[in-house]
Design an enzyme around this catalytic site. Structure first.
Site, PDB file in Angstrom:
ATOM      1  N   SER A 143     -33.487 -49.525 -16.442  1.00 17.31           N
ATOM      2  CA  SER A 143     -32.627 -49.285 -17.597  1.00 17.31           C
ATOM      3  C   SER A 143     -32.599 -50.394 -18.645  1.00 17.31           C
ATOM      4  CB  SER A 143     -31.186 -49.021 -17.136  1.00 17.31           C
ATOM      5  OG  SER A 143     -31.031 -47.671 -16.752  1.00 17.31           O
ATOM      6  N   LYS A 146     -33.538 -49.731 -22.292  1.00 15.40           N
ATOM      7  CA  LYS A 146     -32.616 -49.316 -23.356  1.00 15.40           C
ATOM      8  C   LYS A 146     -32.439 -50.393 -24.429  1.00 15.40           C
ATOM      9  CE  LYS A 146     -29.977 -46.056 -20.477  1.00 15.40           C
ATOM     10  NZ  LYS A 146     -30.683 -46.164 -19.193  1.00 15.40           N
ATOM     11  N   SER A 338     -24.949 -47.126 -19.942  1.00 15.41           N
ATOM     12  CA  SER A 338     -26.303 -46.867 -19.458  1.00 15.41           C
ATOM     13  C   SER A 338     -26.592 -45.375 -19.479  1.00 15.41           C
ATOM     14  CB  SER A 338     -26.510 -47.434 -18.048  1.00 15.41           C
ATOM     15  OG  SER A 338     -27.887 -47.605 -17.782  1.00 15.41           O
TER      16      SER A 338
END
Length: 507
Positions: A143, A146, A338
């Site tokens: 993640s 991102k 997230s």
């Protein structure tokens, strides 16, 4: 962050982290300045420019250099928060490479981090790389991808861009075509999952007014803005039903959640988000839900524009439009929660801004192009999606540290929006329940601010930290060879590395 457990333990995504030619950065000494004040100034200007006011609790405001807020006469006065994120000092000494090596290498060699650990630490003020161990190697990022999505979409679209959802007249009398523009936060009514989202109730009111006495007869769903597969080929098999991802379509409600009241993180998702949105719209218009079908909108009548509703005119005439919150707000949501669905929608906005297909491949290509134009290191960069759910993604720690330093620079004020959503150690987001209780991590509580990433065998953290002497650093630690059952020990080992940066002068 409270997260509902998935019915089946997913291979990707965990309770703490849902699965997840420009001028080059400066290399010489930079003018002395208070970095947090720079961030505060550009962030305030950015919010004013897009007409958005985001009020964050005192600790984050103080880290950004905000003056103490005075509550409005009608507001609620909150108790003073625990002091965190003390202001950095650009005059503080930077750690030395030898000092960082002595402090970090024993922690990096922790067997809990598996067989491949790549690390980079840089000075946020100058961009100078201070420590590099495999920092240039592409590593599966989960993640923390991102962060790249955030910087590229803010560069390509700007913080004030809003994503439209339109309704136009169909080919037959009374036919209404709902045209998705890629807004993942769209709601059926005023109380959707995402605060401040556009809603179909407003759009239905516009349509009825535009049609006058013509009764709607059928709803057609046009989600052709996106192309390609709705699931990225590199996603684990359980992602489509695992509660952290879902089908990526140009039209959806509440991030494709079946229930807008579901909490952040895990949530059951609908299999066909565009049709689900169309059925909700049909219900609002009083049209039989069973008649909803997929299709494409007729071209707009000659001589009209998307901003000129022409009522019950010919096919393609616009009947109404609603718009998402500004992208700066969507970036904030993506990073703080997230949110994988929002991430994929933002990645496609980069593709659309660069005239690429709004697909996984088109978005990945456009994002890589923007990274290169920003003068960031592209060696080791290989993108497959915008959320980090794909195991085909590769990002180097050096790219992440330089990206964060660039976002902190006054040269790119539009990028400062990425800091608003970064979780604070021991205080918010995916770091709320980390730091403090685990031995060796207490120094990082309230001082580390970072994006985390988790897939099975993959664990990562990247963000900013203020040293004990007041110097602001950017850092990234990525590991993609952790034993499948080693999530908790690996997280603790990552947190000890970040906490060591917070607790040392390292000179």
């Amino acid at each position: 962050m409270p997260v509902r457990p998935a019915p089946v333990a997913p291979a990707a995504g965990t309770p703490g982290d849902p699965p997840a030619a420009a001028v080059p950065p400066p290399v010489g000494p930079a003018p002395r300045r208070r970095l947090p004040l720079v961030l505060a100034a550009v962030l305030v200007l950015m919010l004013v420019a897009v007409g958005l006011v985001v009020v964050r609790p005192g600790p984050v405001g103080r880290w950004l250099g905000d003056a103490p807020a005075t509550p409005a006469a009608t507001g609620t006065v909150e108790s003073a928060p625990v002091p965190v994120l003390v202001a950095a000092d650009s005059g503080a000494p930077a750690p030395s490479t030898d000092g960082l090596r002595t402090t970090l290498e024993p922690l990096i060699d922790d067997t809990a981090l598996g067989g491949r650990v790549n690390v980079a630490v840089a000075d946020a003020l100058t961009g100078e790389m201070l420590f590099d161990r495999g920092g240039g190697e592409g590593t599966v990022p989960a993640s923390v991808t991102k962060l790249v999505t955030a910087v590229t979409v803010l560069t390509a679209r700007g913080p004030g861009h809003r994503i439209p959802t339109r309704a136009v007249a169909g080919a037959q009398p009374g036919e209404v075509v709902l045209v998705g523009g890629g807004d993942p936060t769209l709601a059926a009514g005023p109380k959707g999952f995402y605060p401040g989202a556009a809603n179909l109730t407003d759009l239905a009111d516009q349509v009825r007014k535009a049609l006058g006495g013509v009764a709607p007869t059928r709803v057609v769903v046009d989600s052709s803005r996106y192309s390609g597969p709705v699931y990225e080929p590199g996603w684990d098999d359980d992602i489509p039903t695992g509660g952290y991802g879902g089908a990526i379509t140009a039209l959806m409600l509440d991030g494709a959640r079946t229930n807008p009241k579901a909490g952040p993180g895990w949530a059951e998702r609908v299999a066909e988000p565009d049709l689900a949105a169309g059925r909700a719209f049909a219900k609002l218009l009083g049209v039989p839900v069973g008649t909803v079908r997929k299709g494409t909108a007729p071209p707009a009548p000659t001589g009209t524009t998307a901003s000129e509703p022409v009522g019950g005119g010919g096919p393609g005439a616009e009947l109404g439009a609603v718009h998402s919150p500004p992208l700066i707000r969507l970036v904030d949501i993506m990073i703080s929660d997230s949110d994988n669905i929002v991430a994929e929608a933002l990645a496609r906005q980069v593709a659309l801004a660069r005239d690429r297909p709004a697909s996984f491949a088109g978005a990945a290509s456009a994002m890589a192009e923007v990274v290169s134009e920003l003068g960031l290191p592209v060696a080791g960069l290989d993108l497959a999606d915008g959320s980090g759910l794909s195991r085909n993604n590769l990002i180097s720690p050096a790219l992440l540290t330089e990206l964060l330093a660039l976002a902190a620079s006054p040269d790119r004020p539009e990028l400062a929006g990425i800091f608003g959503g970064l979780p604070v150690a021991g205080w918010s987001g995916t770091l709320r329940d980390r730091y403090g209780a685990t031995p060796g991590t207490a120094a990082g509580a309230g001082v580390v601010r970072a994006k985390t990433g988790t897939l099975t065998r993959v664990h990562a953290i990247a963000g900013v930290v203020t040293t004990a002497e007041g110097r602001l650093l950017t850092f990234a630690v990525l590991t993609d060879d952790v034993p499948p059952d080693g999530m908790e020990p690996a997280r603790a080992a990552l947190d000890r590395i970040a906490a060591a940066l917070a607790g040392c002068g390292c000179r």
